[in-house]
Design an enzyme around this catalytic site. Structure first.
Site, PDB file in Angstrom:
ATOM      1  N   HIS A  84       0.855  -1.197   0.000  1.00 20.23           N
ATOM      2  CA  HIS A  84       0.000   0.000   0.000  1.00 20.23           C
ATOM      3  C   HIS A  84       0.889   1.245   0.000  1.00 20.23           C
ATOM      4  O   HIS A  84       1.931   1.269   0.647  1.00 20.23           O
ATOM      5  CB  HIS A  84      -0.914  -0.005   1.228  1.00 20.23           C
ATOM      6  CG  HIS A  84      -1.979   1.042   1.148  1.00 20.23           C
ATOM      7  ND1 HIS A  84      -1.717   2.369   1.399  1.00 20.23           N
ATOM      8  CD2 HIS A  84      -3.291   0.968   0.813  1.00 20.23           C
ATOM      9  CE1 HIS A  84      -2.834   3.062   1.226  1.00 20.23           C
ATOM     10  NE2 HIS A  84      -3.806   2.241   0.874  1.00 20.23           N
TER      11      HIS A  84
ATOM     12  N   GLU B  57      -4.290   0.998  -7.422  1.00 18.30           N
ATOM     13  CA  GLU B  57      -4.540   2.183  -6.608  1.00 18.30           C
ATOM     14  C   GLU B  57      -3.654   3.343  -7.058  1.00 18.30           C
ATOM     15  O   GLU B  57      -2.528   3.488  -6.577  1.00 18.30           O
ATOM     16  CB  GLU B  57      -4.205   1.879  -5.147  1.00 18.30           C
ATOM     17  CG  GLU B  57      -5.042   0.789  -4.536  1.00 18.30           C
ATOM     18  CD  GLU B  57      -5.349   1.102  -3.078  1.00 18.30           C
ATOM     19  OE1 GLU B  57      -6.511   1.262  -2.764  1.00 18.30           O
ATOM     20  OE2 GLU B  57      -4.398   1.233  -2.304  1.00 18.30           O
TER      21      GLU B  57
HETATM   22  P1  PGA Z   1      -9.427   6.266   0.108  1.00 17.82           P
HETATM   23  O1  PGA Z   1      -8.263   5.233   0.434  1.00 17.82           O
HETATM   24  O2  PGA Z   1     -10.647   5.470  -0.217  1.00 17.82           O
HETATM   25  O3  PGA Z   1      -9.578   7.078   1.368  1.00 17.82           O
HETATM   26  O4  PGA Z   1      -8.971   7.071  -1.051  1.00 17.82           O
HETATM   27  C1  PGA Z   1      -8.080   4.134  -0.384  1.00 17.82           C
HETATM   28  C2  PGA Z   1      -6.842   3.381  -0.017  1.00 17.82           C
HETATM   29  O5  PGA Z   1      -5.987   3.901   0.708  1.00 17.82           O
HETATM   30  O6  PGA Z   1      -6.684   2.250  -0.435  1.00 17.82           O
END
Ligand code: PGA
Length: 230
Positions: free
Chosen positions: A94, A158
């Site tokens: 992440h 992401e």
């Molecule tokens: P968010 O976070 O939905 O607050 O943008 C997503 C993530 O960190 O995977």
């Protein structure tokens, strides 16, 4: 490997460093009663992982882990410990955890029977500078060089520009990128999208992906119920 059937998708709630014990208990109790066709993975702060009942429909995920089983690593948690906590999934790579040795952690989680959710996305891109071709090229390079040598994992795409910014990537780009990864790299694993998913865009994103990973929106327990019912 868990196969998604009948429009089932992955829905992941990542609470990051948020939530009291009382709030986690409230969420577990509320979500347990929701009828959902989806596979729901809850990643609470790890100190509350033990609160989830083992017979619950909710699957437990961890937000991170080390690649070693034990050792002098102050503040870290190992995949062996996660296994003993009954975590079935772990987020790996992440953007809020990087730099971390992604490949080693993917392997370590797999070894302990914990399915890794491998988070990938360009680290430098800004919302104003998002360039779909560059993103595809970057992701291709990551897949070429870092793809695990086992099959049982999930990919969460992401883009950094969308994480925690309230600015999700446009759906057409998400589709273009995921379709490209699936066709050009013959990815059989589910590919999820994460980054500013909320109630407004959840259905649209679910329709073109294998699931969604939610951060801030998932802290709203009632809103999550609505998303689980989509
Ligand atoms: P968010 O976070 O939905 O607050 O943008 C997503 C993530 O960190 O995977």
């Amino acid at each position: 490997m868990h196969q998604l059937i009948n429009n089932e998708k992955y829905i992941i709630a990542n609470w990051k460093m948020n939530g009291t014990k009382a709030k986690v208990l409230e969420a577990l109790e509320t979500w347990e009663k929701v009828e959902t066709k989806h596979r729901f993975i809850f990643c609470p702060p790890i100190c509350w992982a033990h609160l989830k009942q083992s017979d619950s429909q909710i699957k437990l995920g961890a937000q991170a882990c080390h690649h070693k089983e034990n050792g002098a690593y102050t503040g870290y948690i190992s995949p062996l410990m996660l296994q003993e906590l009954n975590c079935s999934y772990v987020l790996v790579g992440h953007s809020e955890q990087r730099p971390c040795p992604t490949q080693a952690i993917l392997k370590a989680a797999y070894k302990h029977d914990i399915k890794p959710i491998w988070c990938i996305g360009h680290r430098e891109s800004l919302p104003s500078a998002f360039n779909v071709e560059e993103e595809i090229q970057y992701l291709g390079e990551v897949l070429r060089t870092e793809k695990p040598d086992f099959d049982d994992y999930i990919i969460a795409y992401e883009p950094l520009s969308a994480i925690g910014t309230g600015k999700p990537l446009e759906t057409r780009y998400i589709k273009q990128i995921i379709d490209h990864l699936k066709s050009s790299f013959r990815i059989k694993q589910p590919i999820l999208y994460g980054g500013s998913v909320n109630l407004e865009n959840a259905k649209e994103v679910l329709d073109i992906t294998d699931g969604i990973l939610l951060g801030s929106a998932s802290l709203d327990i009632e809103l999550m119920c609505e998303i689980l019912r989509i």
